[in-house]
Scaffold this motif. Structure first.
Motif, PDB file in Angstrom:
ATOM      1  N   MET A   1      49.838  20.517  18.435  1.00  0.00           N
ATOM      2  CA  MET A   1      49.275  21.652  17.728  1.00  0.00           C
ATOM      3  C   MET A   1      48.206  22.298  18.612  1.00  0.00           C
ATOM      4  N   SER A   2      48.288  23.614  18.768  1.00  0.00           N
ATOM      5  CA  SER A   2      47.332  24.286  19.644  1.00  0.00           C
ATOM      6  C   SER A   2      47.075  25.700  19.141  1.00  0.00           C
ATOM      7  N   GLY A   3      45.990  26.278  19.630  1.00  0.00           N
ATOM      8  CA  GLY A   3      45.652  27.641  19.247  1.00  0.00           C
ATOM      9  C   GLY A   3      44.755  28.294  20.288  1.00  0.00           C
ATOM     10  N   GLN A   4      44.732  29.611  20.292  1.00  0.00           N
ATOM     11  CA  GLN A   4      43.906  30.359  21.243  1.00  0.00           C
ATOM     12  C   GLN A   4      43.367  31.616  20.585  1.00  0.00           C
ATOM     13  N   SER A   6      43.606  22.236  21.518  1.00  0.00           N
ATOM     14  CA  SER A   6      44.872  21.596  21.166  1.00  0.00           C
ATOM     15  C   SER A   6      44.599  20.182  20.685  1.00  0.00           C
ATOM     16  N   PHE A   7      45.499  19.705  19.855  1.00  0.00           N
ATOM     17  CA  PHE A   7      45.390  18.356  19.295  1.00  0.00           C
ATOM     18  C   PHE A   7      46.795  17.769  19.207  1.00  0.00           C
ATOM     19  N   GLY A   8      46.917  16.510  19.578  1.00  0.00           N
ATOM     20  CA  GLY A   8      48.227  15.881  19.531  1.00  0.00           C
ATOM     21  C   GLY A   8      48.146  14.393  19.273  1.00  0.00           C
ATOM     22  N   THR A  41      48.603   7.203  20.860  1.00  0.00           N
ATOM     23  CA  THR A  41      47.623   7.984  21.615  1.00  0.00           C
ATOM     24  C   THR A  41      47.309   9.284  20.878  1.00  0.00           C
ATOM     25  N   THR A  42      46.018   9.561  20.724  1.00  0.00           N
ATOM     26  CA  THR A  42      45.540  10.805  20.134  1.00  0.00           C
ATOM     27  C   THR A  42      44.779  11.587  21.201  1.00  0.00           C
ATOM     28  N   THR A  43      45.117  12.860  21.373  1.00  0.00           N
ATOM     29  CA  THR A  43      44.528  13.686  22.426  1.00  0.00           C
ATOM     30  C   THR A  43      43.927  14.955  21.844  1.00  0.00           C
ATOM     31  N   PHE A  44      42.748  15.326  22.354  1.00  0.00           N
ATOM     32  CA  PHE A  44      42.089  16.570  21.966  1.00  0.00           C
ATOM     33  C   PHE A  44      41.627  17.308  23.220  1.00  0.00           C
ATOM     34  N   ASN A  45      41.933  18.590  23.304  1.00  0.00           N
ATOM     35  CA  ASN A  45      41.521  19.446  24.426  1.00  0.00           C
ATOM     36  C   ASN A  45      40.809  20.678  23.895  1.00  0.00           C
TER      37      ASN A  45
END
Length: 229
Positions: free
Chosen positions: A1-4, A26-28, A71-75
């Motif tokens: 999931m991402s947004g700009q 973004s989050f995944g 795994t959880t990722t946040f950018n």
């Protein structure tokens, strides 16, 4: 999931010196399936003429308790272009949390193998990326179909990744992902021992007391005391 969010097209569209400015995030969440089978897998070997039968070896040692590695990722980042594209760049931060990390655990060789895969703990990775592009002089023009002129630009980049073991699933008193009976002091010297609270592949060296002890035994001041030498 991402947004700009393109700020230069909305709240900052009247600012003349901003060519582009965008916020993104973004989050995944993902899971990794273990590469080994959770059931016993036996591999048929070559024919042994002495015993007049085929030999077999254990291809995969079973572990029915093995779970997915999650795994959880946040950018989050910002991209920008300023002053008629003379200054461009991006700043980005990311964090990654991995739970039930796969590690190899030693088992008795009477089982037919010397190790098996287990869920060994949790790891957190944090990182930053910085990219900049400066064009102090840009006089390039097209003359008769050819690009002519002078351009001076430079592109500094910075990145840093910090990983840290934040949890362990063993009963080690030394906060290691290995159990106490599996640890040698050489593991701390060569960076092969994962210890909670320290980066992955961390080294734990200290000067040996060669001038005091005739055997020059290394004194490991920063590591747990329950080490087999």
């Amino acid at each position: 999931m991402s947004g700009q969010w393109n700020l230069h097209e909305s709240v900052l569209r009247e600012v003349s010196w901003i060519d582009a400015l965008a916020l993104r995030t973004s989050f995944g969440h993902q899971g990794n399936v273990p590469s080994t089978a959770i059931r016993l897998v036996v591999e048929k070997g070559a024919y042994n003429s002495n015993y007049q039968e085929y030999g077999s070896t254990i291809y995969s040692y079973p572990n029915i308790s093995l779970k997915w590695e999650k795994t959880t990722t946040f950018n989050a980042g910002i991209d920008f272009s300023l002053f008629n594209n003379k200054i461009n760049g991006s700043f980005e931060f990311y964090t990654r949390y991995t739970k039930d990390v796969y590690i190899t655990e030693q088992v008795s060789e009477v089982n037919g193998v010397s190790s098996q895969m287990v869920n060994g703990g949790s790891i957190r990775n944090n990182g930053i990326d910085v990219f900049l592009n400066f064009k102090p002089i840009d006089n390039m023009t097209v003359v008769n179909g050819e690009l002519k002129g002078f351009r001076w630009n430079f592109d500094p980049q910075i990145d840093q990744v910090i990983n840290r073991i934040i949890d362990n699933a063993t009963a080690s008193r030394g906060k290691s992902l290995k159990t106490d009976d599996q640890i040698l002091y050489t593991d701390y010297l060569n960076g092969s021992i994962p210890v909670r609270g320290y980066p992955i592949n961390a080294f734990f060296p200290t000067p040996s007391q060669a001038s005091v002890l005739p055997t020059a035994v290394p004194i490991m001041r920063s590591m747990p005391s329950n080490i087999h030498r």
